[in-house]
Structures are given as C-alpha cells and as structure tokens.
Design a protein around this motif. Sequence first.
Motif, PDB file in Angstrom:
ATOM      1  N   LEU A  74     -22.140 -25.611 -13.825  1.00 36.89           N
ATOM      2  CA  LEU A  74     -20.908 -24.888 -14.171  1.00 36.89           C
ATOM      3  C   LEU A  74     -21.207 -23.580 -14.901  1.00 36.89           C
ATOM      4  CD1 LEU A  74     -18.529 -27.759 -15.416  1.00 36.89           C
ATOM      5  CD2 LEU A  74     -18.364 -26.457 -13.285  1.00 36.89           C
ATOM      6  N   TYR A 127     -23.624 -21.089 -12.503  1.00 37.97           N
ATOM      7  CA  TYR A 127     -23.187 -20.620 -11.179  1.00 37.97           C
ATOM      8  C   TYR A 127     -21.680 -20.376 -11.064  1.00 37.97           C
ATOM      9  CZ  TYR A 127     -27.837 -22.136  -9.781  1.00 37.97           C
ATOM     10  OH  TYR A 127     -29.194 -22.289  -9.687  1.00 37.97           O
ATOM     11  N   PHE A 128     -20.901 -20.973 -11.948  1.00 36.58           N
ATOM     12  CA  PHE A 128     -19.453 -20.887 -11.760  1.00 36.58           C
ATOM     13  C   PHE A 128     -18.731 -20.215 -12.934  1.00 36.58           C
ATOM     14  CE2 PHE A 128     -20.860 -24.171  -8.857  1.00 36.58           C
ATOM     15  CZ  PHE A 128     -20.176 -23.828  -7.706  1.00 36.58           C
ATOM     16  N   ARG A 129     -19.476 -19.515 -13.761  1.00 30.78           N
ATOM     17  CA  ARG A 129     -18.906 -18.688 -14.835  1.00 30.78           C
ATOM     18  C   ARG A 129     -17.994 -19.498 -15.767  1.00 30.78           C
ATOM     19  NH1 ARG A 129     -16.973 -14.128 -10.734  1.00 30.78           N
ATOM     20  NH2 ARG A 129     -18.967 -13.688  -9.768  1.00 30.78           N
ATOM     21  N   ILE A 130     -18.347 -20.741 -15.997  1.00 26.96           N
ATOM     22  CA  ILE A 130     -17.607 -21.571 -16.950  1.00 26.96           C
ATOM     23  C   ILE A 130     -18.382 -21.540 -18.260  1.00 26.96           C
ATOM     24  CG2 ILE A 130     -16.815 -23.923 -17.469  1.00 26.96           C
ATOM     25  CD1 ILE A 130     -15.367 -23.098 -15.019  1.00 26.96           C
ATOM     26  N   PHE A 134     -17.334 -27.113  -1.821  1.00 26.45           N
ATOM     27  CA  PHE A 134     -16.244 -26.988  -2.788  1.00 26.45           C
ATOM     28  C   PHE A 134     -16.257 -25.577  -3.369  1.00 26.45           C
ATOM     29  CE2 PHE A 134     -19.958 -28.215  -5.202  1.00 26.45           C
ATOM     30  CZ  PHE A 134     -19.867 -27.477  -6.376  1.00 26.45           C
ATOM     31  N   ILE A 153     -15.021 -23.543  -7.046  1.00 28.49           N
ATOM     32  CA  ILE A 153     -14.447 -23.600  -8.387  1.00 28.49           C
ATOM     33  C   ILE A 153     -14.071 -22.162  -8.742  1.00 28.49           C
ATOM     34  CG2 ILE A 153     -14.871 -24.101 -10.833  1.00 28.49           C
ATOM     35  CD1 ILE A 153     -16.966 -26.177  -9.884  1.00 28.49           C
ATOM     36  N   ASN A 154     -12.824 -21.953  -9.036  1.00 31.42           N
ATOM     37  CA  ASN A 154     -12.311 -20.598  -9.297  1.00 31.42           C
ATOM     38  C   ASN A 154     -12.736 -19.631  -8.185  1.00 31.42           C
ATOM     39  OD1 ASN A 154     -11.157 -21.579 -11.639  1.00 31.42           O
ATOM     40  ND2 ASN A 154     -12.959 -21.100 -12.869  1.00 31.42           N
ATOM     41  N   ILE A 197     -15.276 -19.555  -6.409  1.00 30.71           N
ATOM     42  CA  ILE A 197     -16.721 -19.372  -6.184  1.00 30.71           C
ATOM     43  C   ILE A 197     -17.207 -20.553  -5.335  1.00 30.71           C
ATOM     44  CG2 ILE A 197     -18.994 -19.209  -7.259  1.00 30.71           C
ATOM     45  CD1 ILE A 197     -17.590 -18.046  -9.744  1.00 30.71           C
ATOM     46  N   ASP A 198     -17.841 -20.214  -4.234  1.00 28.86           N
ATOM     47  CA  ASP A 198     -18.234 -21.238  -3.264  1.00 28.86           C
ATOM     48  C   ASP A 198     -19.513 -21.961  -3.694  1.00 28.86           C
ATOM     49  OD1 ASP A 198     -19.397 -22.385  -0.708  1.00 28.86           O
ATOM     50  OD2 ASP A 198     -17.515 -21.543   0.029  1.00 28.86           O
ATOM     51  N   SER A 199     -19.565 -23.254  -3.390  1.00 23.06           N
ATOM     52  CA  SER A 199     -20.753 -24.042  -3.752  1.00 23.06           C
ATOM     53  C   SER A 199     -22.022 -23.525  -3.077  1.00 23.06           C
ATOM     54  CB  SER A 199     -20.542 -25.514  -3.410  1.00 23.06           C
ATOM     55  OG  SER A 199     -20.138 -25.671  -2.069  1.00 23.06           O
ATOM     56  N   VAL A 236     -23.335 -20.896  -3.565  1.00 26.78           N
ATOM     57  CA  VAL A 236     -24.145 -20.154  -4.547  1.00 26.78           C
ATOM     58  C   VAL A 236     -25.310 -20.992  -5.041  1.00 26.78           C
ATOM     59  CG1 VAL A 236     -22.268 -18.662  -5.377  1.00 26.78           C
ATOM     60  CG2 VAL A 236     -22.707 -20.856  -6.520  1.00 26.78           C
TER      61      VAL A 236
END
Lengths: 93, 158
Positions: A74, A77-80, B32, B34-35, B37-39, B41
């Motif tokens: 998170l 890679y997902f900017r959390i 999937f 999240i916000n 952003i594709d998995s 990555v």
Amino acid sequence: MLTSQQYDAFYSFYKNLLDEFEEMEIELQIDEHVENEDYCFIMSMYGSYSEKTSFTLLDSSEIDFSKEELKLMLTNYFRIDSHLADQVLDIKK
Amino acid sequence: MNLKEFFLSLAAQNQIVEVYFNEENRDPVFGFKINNIDSEVLIEDNDNLWSKIENVINDAFLSSDLIDKDEGDTSYFIQSDLSCIKTAKYFSWVSETEQFWIESHDTEFYFENVDFSELDIILITKEYDSFKIREEIELKKCSQANNMMRFILSTKIY
C-alpha cells in the motif's frame, strides 16, 4: 429519399432490438448486395451494464497475506500513507 | 489477512477499490485497482506478490461462475458502505459471444435504388433513456435513382 415511414421502420426495429440492453453501441455495415441494391447488417456490438450487488467474489478465498507485506504494498505502490495503512490493516502500534 | 477482508477494509476507509477481470487484449487479466492505480504496478518489482494476488482473483472469478454467462470485462467497485457495484460488458472477446448474438439475431435491411455511397457504417447508440442513429440526417437524405424503392427487412430471431 427514404420516406419517414421507411426510416421509422428502420429506427423502430433497432430500437426494439436493443431494448434488452442497458447501454449498447452497434455498427451496421452497408454493402452492395447486387446492382442497385444495398443492404446493411450488424457488424459489431459494444455495450455494458451496471448493477448493485453484494461483494461475494472472494468469499471462498482462504489464502492469508501478511499484514506487513500488504502494508508495504500500500505504501510503496498505492500512495497510501503509513497511518492509513495501519488503520486499514488494523495494525496496533 | 485474506484478500476480501483487505479490500473491504480499504473501502471502509473511503479508498476506491475495484476488482476486475479484463480481456481487452484478448488475454484475460485478473487484478485490482486502489484509487485507480492498477495492480500491474507490482509486476516490475514485486512480481511474486502480484502473481499470488492475481491467482486468488482469477480463482475467485472462475469458481464463482460470475463469468459463466460469457460476459466480457467485469469490474466490482466496493463502496464505503461495503455494498458493491458490478459493471460488465455484455459480450466476451475471448468466447466470441458477440458474434453468437449477431448470428442468432441475423438481421438485414435491403435498400433498392438508394445510393448509400457516402455511408460505410451506421452507428447506433442506446443509453439508459436515449436511442440515437448517428447517420440519421444522411440516411434521410439518401437519394433514390428513380421512384422505385424497395425497403425490406429480413430478420431471423431464434
């Protein structure tokens, strides 16, 4: 010119045909059949729908992922941010 | 923590979560976002984790029969109240259900002595409450060579 009745027949036919779909785009190809006679037919269709449902997709999944691994994913890679990741993963400090 | 708990927990924290099956490139991909952003990555640096998650999602789609109807790209958007919105394409590239539908609704309109030389394609769009034929004006303007015009609908719906 096509008469309005002829156009209406054409219009109504495809309107009725697509009634079953929520959203749809179709392409009709026009080709020459014989001399002085053209015809058109459905060449492609592209449509989708939406519905509200329950999220049961992963109900049967039993594979465990480590919270540390998910937290790194998170944050890297997902900017959390780290604080939010802890909340999501219920990591107590 | 299993993947369902993880995604639901993210959604409960007001993060945008999508779980999808995509076959746009004719090669099914399960993943999937999240916000937004594709998995994918993860592929470059963390291929093991990406593969593990993709396999779980792949198995879930296949075992739940959710793509049994031969629909195309399908996404599940988990809402913050933990409900879910599913969006799906009616037809699948891979199983060619589009072609099957077209063949089973074989429909042709014949126009005699109407010059359609300026039209190659007629695009028809249906949305929730609208139905449009993009070439409506051009169709209505099509001239006929003489007063004899035949307008025949040939359709076979099984």
